[in-house]
Design a protein around this motif. Structure first.
Motif, short mmCIF file in Angstrom:
data_model
loop_
_atom_site.label_atom_id
_atom_site.label_comp_id
_atom_site.label_asym_id
_atom_site.label_seq_id
_atom_site.Cartn_x
_atom_site.Cartn_y
_atom_site.Cartn_z
N LEU A 4 0.86 -1.17 0.00
CA LEU A 4 0.00 0.00 0.00
C LEU A 4 0.90 1.22 0.00
O LEU A 4 1.72 1.39 0.91
N VAL A 5 0.76 2.05 -1.00
CA VAL A 5 1.65 3.21 -1.14
C VAL A 5 0.81 4.48 -1.07
O VAL A 5 -0.03 4.74 -1.93
N GLU A 6 1.06 5.27 -0.01
CA GLU A 6 0.34 6.53 0.17
C GLU A 6 1.09 7.67 -0.48
O GLU A 6 2.32 7.65 -0.59
N SER A 7 0.34 8.68 -0.85
CA SER A 7 0.92 9.92 -1.36
C SER A 7 -0.06 11.06 -1.13
O SER A 7 -1.24 10.81 -0.83
N GLY A 8 0.44 12.27 -1.25
CA GLY A 8 -0.44 13.43 -1.19
C GLY A 8 -0.36 14.25 0.08
O GLY A 8 -1.03 15.27 0.19
N GLY A 9 0.43 13.81 1.05
CA GLY A 9 0.54 14.59 2.27
C GLY A 9 1.33 15.87 2.04
O GLY A 9 1.89 16.09 0.97
N GLY A 10 1.36 16.70 3.07
CA GLY A 10 2.12 17.94 2.96
C GLY A 10 1.72 18.95 4.00
O GLY A 10 1.01 18.62 4.97
N LEU A 11 2.15 20.16 3.79
CA LEU A 11 1.85 21.28 4.68
C LEU A 11 0.74 22.12 4.07
O LEU A 11 0.81 22.49 2.89
N VAL A 12 -0.27 22.41 4.87
CA VAL A 12 -1.40 23.20 4.38
C VAL A 12 -1.85 24.13 5.48
O VAL A 12 -1.72 23.82 6.68
N GLN A 13 -2.39 25.26 5.10
CA GLN A 13 -2.89 26.22 6.09
C GLN A 13 -4.27 25.78 6.60
O GLN A 13 -5.00 25.08 5.90
N PRO A 14 -4.63 26.21 7.79
CA PRO A 14 -5.98 25.92 8.29
C PRO A 14 -7.04 26.39 7.30
O PRO A 14 -6.92 27.47 6.72
N SER A 21 -3.80 9.72 -1.47
CA SER A 21 -4.04 8.56 -2.33
C SER A 21 -3.36 7.34 -1.73
O SER A 21 -2.28 7.46 -1.13
N CYS A 22 -3.97 6.20 -1.91
CA CYS A 22 -3.39 4.93 -1.46
C CYS A 22 -3.52 3.94 -2.62
O CYS A 22 -4.64 3.51 -2.96
N ALA A 23 -2.39 3.61 -3.21
CA ALA A 23 -2.38 2.67 -4.33
C ALA A 23 -2.04 1.28 -3.81
O ALA A 23 -0.98 1.09 -3.19
N ALA A 24 -2.92 0.33 -4.08
CA ALA A 24 -2.71 -1.06 -3.66
C ALA A 24 -2.06 -1.86 -4.78
O ALA A 24 -2.27 -1.57 -5.96
N SER A 25 -1.29 -2.87 -4.38
CA SER A 25 -0.58 -3.69 -5.36
C SER A 25 -1.46 -4.75 -5.99
O SER A 25 -1.01 -5.50 -6.87
N GLU A 26 -2.72 -4.83 -5.52
CA GLU A 26 -3.67 -5.76 -6.12
C GLU A 26 -5.06 -5.17 -6.03
O GLU A 26 -5.25 -4.11 -5.44
N SER A 27 -6.03 -5.85 -6.62
CA SER A 27 -7.39 -5.33 -6.64
C SER A 27 -7.91 -5.06 -5.24
O SER A 27 -7.75 -5.88 -4.33
N ILE A 28 -8.54 -3.90 -5.09
CA ILE A 28 -9.10 -3.56 -3.78
C ILE A 28 -10.28 -4.46 -3.43
O ILE A 28 -10.67 -4.54 -2.26
N PHE A 29 -10.83 -5.16 -4.40
CA PHE A 29 -11.91 -6.10 -4.11
C PHE A 29 -11.40 -7.34 -3.37
O PHE A 29 -12.18 -8.12 -2.85
N ASP A 73 -11.12 4.25 -6.69
CA ASP A 73 -11.10 4.04 -8.13
C ASP A 73 -10.71 2.58 -8.34
O ASP A 73 -9.54 2.23 -8.21
N ASN A 74 -11.70 1.76 -8.63
CA ASN A 74 -11.45 0.33 -8.72
C ASN A 74 -10.45 -0.01 -9.83
O ASN A 74 -9.61 -0.90 -9.67
N ALA A 75 -10.54 0.70 -10.92
CA ALA A 75 -9.66 0.41 -12.06
C ALA A 75 -8.20 0.70 -11.73
O ALA A 75 -7.30 0.07 -12.28
N LYS A 76 -7.99 1.65 -10.83
CA LYS A 76 -6.61 2.02 -10.45
C LYS A 76 -6.18 1.37 -9.14
O LYS A 76 -5.07 1.65 -8.66
N ASN A 77 -7.03 0.55 -8.56
CA ASN A 77 -6.73 -0.08 -7.25
C ASN A 77 -6.31 0.97 -6.23
O ASN A 77 -5.36 0.77 -5.46
N THR A 78 -7.03 2.07 -6.22
CA THR A 78 -6.63 3.22 -5.41
C THR A 78 -7.80 3.71 -4.56
O THR A 78 -8.93 3.76 -5.03
N VAL A 79 -7.49 4.05 -3.33
CA VAL A 79 -8.44 4.66 -2.40
C VAL A 79 -7.95 6.07 -2.08
O VAL A 79 -6.74 6.28 -1.92
N TYR A 80 -8.88 7.00 -2.00
CA TYR A 80 -8.55 8.40 -1.77
C TYR A 80 -9.17 8.89 -0.47
O TYR A 80 -10.17 8.36 -0.01
N LEU A 81 -8.57 9.93 0.07
CA LEU A 81 -9.14 10.64 1.19
C LEU A 81 -9.09 12.13 0.87
O LEU A 81 -8.02 12.73 0.88
#
Length: 116
Positions: A4-14, A21-29, A73-81
């Motif tokens: 499971l590979v996360e991305s998208g974090g960082g510094l943001v103002q209030p 994003s969380c990309a899985a190495s196999e189908s999320i199903f 996104d099932n096609a991309k095996n990815t979950v977002y927040l």
């Protein structure tokens, strides 16, 4: 080996927004649930949002309801927040989680810092 590979974090103002994003190495199903947890310094890891891979309404922590949205996104095996109206108390390391047969898989975590 599940990855499971996360991305998208960082510094943001209030009041700002970020999308993780969380990309899985196999189908999320292949997992019963996928979700996001977070851990702030000195605190226990807590559930932020959870989605059942084969359907059903997502679950959210009370502290993020109305501000965060979990999606997939099932096609991309990815979950977002999608995180809107971020607050300083949202500062934490955010971890992607996937459960299968009562075993949990975790990503490496991504730092989210909300500060002016």
């Amino acid at each position: 080996q599940v990855q499971l590979v996360e991305s998208g974090g960082g510094l943001v103002q209030p009041g700002g927004s970020l999308t993780l994003s969380c990309a899985a190495s196999e189908s999320i199903f292949n997992f019963y649930t996928m979700g996001w947890y977070r851990q702030a310094p000195g605190k226990q890891r807590e559930l932020v949002a959870l989605i059942i891979s084969r359907g059903g309404r997502p679950n959210y922590a009370d502290s993020v309801k109305g501000r965060f949205t979990i999606s997939r996104d099932n096609a991309k095996n990815t979950v977002y927040l999608q995180m809107n109206n971020l607050k300083p108390e949202d500062t934490a390391v955010y971890y992607c989680n996937a459960d299968r047969n009562h075993y949990s898989y975790w990503g490496q975590g991504t730092q989210v810092t909300v500060s002016s």
